[in-house]
Scaffold this active site. Structure first.
Site, short mmCIF file in Angstrom:
data_model
loop_
_atom_site.label_atom_id
_atom_site.label_comp_id
_atom_site.label_asym_id
_atom_site.label_seq_id
_atom_site.Cartn_x
_atom_site.Cartn_y
_atom_site.Cartn_z
N GLU A 165 3.08 -46.42 8.11
CA GLU A 165 1.82 -45.96 7.52
C GLU A 165 1.31 -44.69 8.19
O GLU A 165 0.16 -44.63 8.67
CB GLU A 165 0.77 -47.07 7.57
N GLU A 323 5.48 -53.53 1.65
CA GLU A 323 4.47 -54.41 2.23
C GLU A 323 3.48 -54.84 1.16
O GLU A 323 3.01 -54.00 0.38
CB GLU A 323 3.66 -53.71 3.33
#
Length: 699
Positions: A165, A323
């Site tokens: 991320e 995810e």
């Protein structure tokens, strides 16, 4: 096993990689380092039971792999990699650079980001580094080199997962090293300081620069910064983070040229400071993290919107949901658990919209650390739980529908335009209303289209639009001359365009286009807006006219606009006017015919019923058809096999997702791969169920 074609332009033409799993990827983030090795054996047995075939491993493990400067301990990772290989579970091995070790942070505190107020981040979080740090880059690439060298030939390795991320906690830093890097970036972009001054309009407030070394990041000041400066700092930040990804990627490619490389995007209901449209061409497959917002009563609508955005970035190629959550997260103010069946609907909605895998964060729920109450596949309560049973059932469903792997979502008849650069421009600097953003109108339109069974592509304005019957441009604040010309040509060629307020307002330098709004599209639409009339919270306006068949309601925004005569003698028709408020009697919605095409302008934020009614008119005008005849509210997406050369018809699979509390009717025929039963025209998809129908030829 399906082959994956690399999307990276700088790889040799035709480079092919094995897909990361046999069939659809199922699994998630696995952190064996958090658990005694005795638990690993139980984990792998449960993974096999659930049908897990793909795991993200090592995401935050740097401090456990490099225990001191240059001292590596590979033992635990060697052992789990071997166990997973024996279990035929593929590993997406992470470069653990999202979490610099404590020894590095203490030896080099200068790697940490600095806030606008000049406060350097302390240790204790994650992504505790800024992308312009030469010291961090040196240590990170040494770690990546060591990791890649050790596991290059390991049979479990299927994919490289770079960091985690990027930009989530380190999107912006205002330190001196970042400032120097920004100066270099600006000089490369503008070439001369005079060009920068001209582009930014720096004469305002006397912000005139005579050299690039006078530029500073937009640190805290008592007033607002120049919108052009803010936008370029956003672009610089995206490029700096992308540069770090590229640096790690090149080490991995040099050592393991046959293993694909990606990093996890965060395409959700808020645009962050990264230009993912640009990033998408730098990864070998597009991978996304997505988490539903519990406070949203229609979470599945935002999920579908985000998944369509990811598919647009991927150019229609299969992508990976790397995810998402099995149930509640831990970072929202109130973390809602998912209802029975919601886990499967969420996962299969991503699959329907082009994902070839659905992975969860995380496998086993942590008992310690800041995410100890984030849901997982194996909760604190163990495997005898609703969540684990639902993941196991999802695994069985993915095996049942595995023939869909590698197919593409059928090209839609309608596209919504979305541009990260425009979104960054909109939030760079003060605007007439804090209630206007780049997503609200687009999401409302997408939800109304989805409810009608209309499939939507979400694409960048630079995309070839010629194949679409209709295009929506909602709140597209920044629009380049080239993209505006592309839209003009699209309409002239017979396309149907709908533009909403606060679009085409500024150039690529975040400077307002003079002559009346919406400057970049003013001539195409045949309108000229003199002044904005934003509405206060809770205020509404009523819109009526020949297209409304009764009053429509708008909120947030209204505009003083007029239609204008065009050189060809045509003019836009006023099809609805404001019926009340300060603009009563003045135009609110216009429609201009251009050849066989039309260009419509909407000057307020219509509510859901009015948006639906407006789109019904567009559907009729453009001749758009639903994916299949069905009851309103049934989410429909069709995936189509890549037809062999010379074939006249390709196999297709219709995904039908029922988010409602009652059955919904669907007219198609074929085999429902989920149940193994025939689906006949007029049959119903049960409440909360998902059907994946291999359609009969010419169904």
């Amino acid at each position: 096993m399906t082959d994956f074609v690399s999307r990276s332009a700088d790889l040799p033409t035709g480079s092919r990689f094995p897909w990361i799993a046999d069939g659809f990827a199922l699994g998630g983030d696995y952190s064996p380092e958090q658990w005694p090795e005795s638990v690993w054996i139980e984990d792998i047995a449960l993974m096999r039971q659930a049908g897990v075939n793909s795991l993200n491993v090592g995401v935050f493990s740097w401090g456990l792999l490099e225990t001191a400067d240059g001292v590596f301990d590979w033992g635990w990772l060697d052992r789990i990699m071997d166990l997973l290989a024996d279990a035929r579970i593929g590993v997406n091995l992470a470069t653990p650079t999202a979490a610099p070790p404590i020894w590095l942070l203490q030896a080099h505190p200068e790697i940490a980001p600095v806030t606008q107020h000049g406060v350097r981040h302390a240790q204790g979080g994650r992504l505790g580094w800024h992308p312009s740090s030469a010291v961090f880059r040196r240590y990170a690439l040494r770690m990546v080199e060591a990791l890649a060298t050790r596991y290059a030939a390991h049979p479990a390795l299927k994919l490289w997962h770079v960091s985690n991320e990027l930009g989530n906690e380190n999107a912006h830093s205002y330190d001196d090293e970042t400032g120097r890097a920004w100066q270099v970036w600006l000089e490369h972009k503008f070439g001369s300081i005079d060009a920068l001054n001209d582009a930014w309009g720096s004469a305002f407030w006397g912000h005139h620069y005579t050299s690039f070394d006078q530029l500073q990041p937009p640190r805290f000041t008592s007033t607002s910064h120049n919108p052009a400066l803010l936008l370029d700092f956003e672009r610089f930040t995206s490029d700096a983070l992308l540069g770090h990804y590229q640096a790690e990627r090149e080490v991995l490619r040099r050592i393991t040229p046959g293993i694909p490389v990606t990093t996890n995007f965060m395409v959700q209901n808020h645009p962050n400071g990264l230009d993912y449209d640009r990033w998408a061409s730098e990864v070998d497959l597009v991978a996304n993290d997505h988490y539903t917002m519990g406070a949203d009563p229609e979470t599945y609508g935002e999920l579908a919107f985000s998944a369509d955005r990811v598919r647009g970035m991927s150019g229609g190629d299969p992508w990976l949901l790397i995810e998402h959550s099995t149930s509640a997260v831990n970072w929202q103010p109130r973390n809602r658990a998912k209802a029975v069946g919601e886990l499967a609907r969420n996962s299969l909605a991503h699959i329907a919209r082009g994902a070839d895998g659905a992975l969860f964060f995380q496998w086993r729920q942590s008992t310690a650390g800041s995410e100890q109450f984030h849901s997982s596949v194996v909760p604190h309560a163990g495997a005898d739980t609703k969540i684990f049973r639902e993941v196991t059932a999802l695994g069985a469903t993915l095996r049942n529908i595995r023939e869909v792997v590698g197919s593409r979502v059928q090209t839609s008849q309608l596209a919504i335009l979305f541009d990260y650069d425009a979104a960054m421009a909109l939030r760079s600097g003060a605007k007439p209303s804090v209630d206007v953003n780049s997503l609200d109108v687009a999401l409302t339109m997408h939800r109304e289209l989805t409810a009608r069974g209309i499939q939507v592509d979400i694409v960048h304005p630079a995309t070839d639009l010629s194949g679409y019957r209709a295009v929506l441009a909602p709140t597209l604040f920044l629009l380049t001359e080239a993209d505006a010309a592309r839209l003009t040509a699209y309409v002239a060629g017979g396309g149907h365009l709908v533009v909403t307020s606060f679009s085409g307002i500024v150039t690529e330098h975040n400077r307002v286009i003079e002559g009346g709004y919406p400057g970049a599209l003013r001539d195409l639409l045949g309108v000229r807006v003199e002044e904005f009339f934003p509405l206060f919270a809770g205020d509404t306006v009523t819109v009526t006219g020949e297209i409304t068949a009764g009053p429509w309601t708008g909120s947030v925004w209204s505009e003083l606009l007029q239609t204008t005569d065009q050189p060809d003698g045509s003019a836009a028709a006023v099809v609805a006017r404001y019926a009340d408020g300060e603009l009563a009697g003045l135009p609110a919605i216009t429609l201009r015919s251009v050849g066989a095409g039309t260009a419509q302008y909407v000057s307020t934020h219509l509510d859901r019923p009015a948006t639906g009614a407006l789109l019904e008119l567009l559907i009729e005008r453009a001749g758009i058809t639903p994916v299949a005849p069905a009851d309103r509210g049934l989410e429909l997406v069709r995936r189509v096999a890549v037809a062999p050369e010379g074939a006249t018809e390709a196999a297709s699979w219709l995904f039908a997702i029922n988010h409602s509390a009652g059955p919904l009717r669907l007219d198609t025929s074929g085999l429902d791969l989920v149940t193994g039963e025939r689906f006949a025209p007029g049959a119903s998809v049960a409440a909360g169920a998902v059907a994946v129908i291999r359609e009969d030829p010419s169904a």
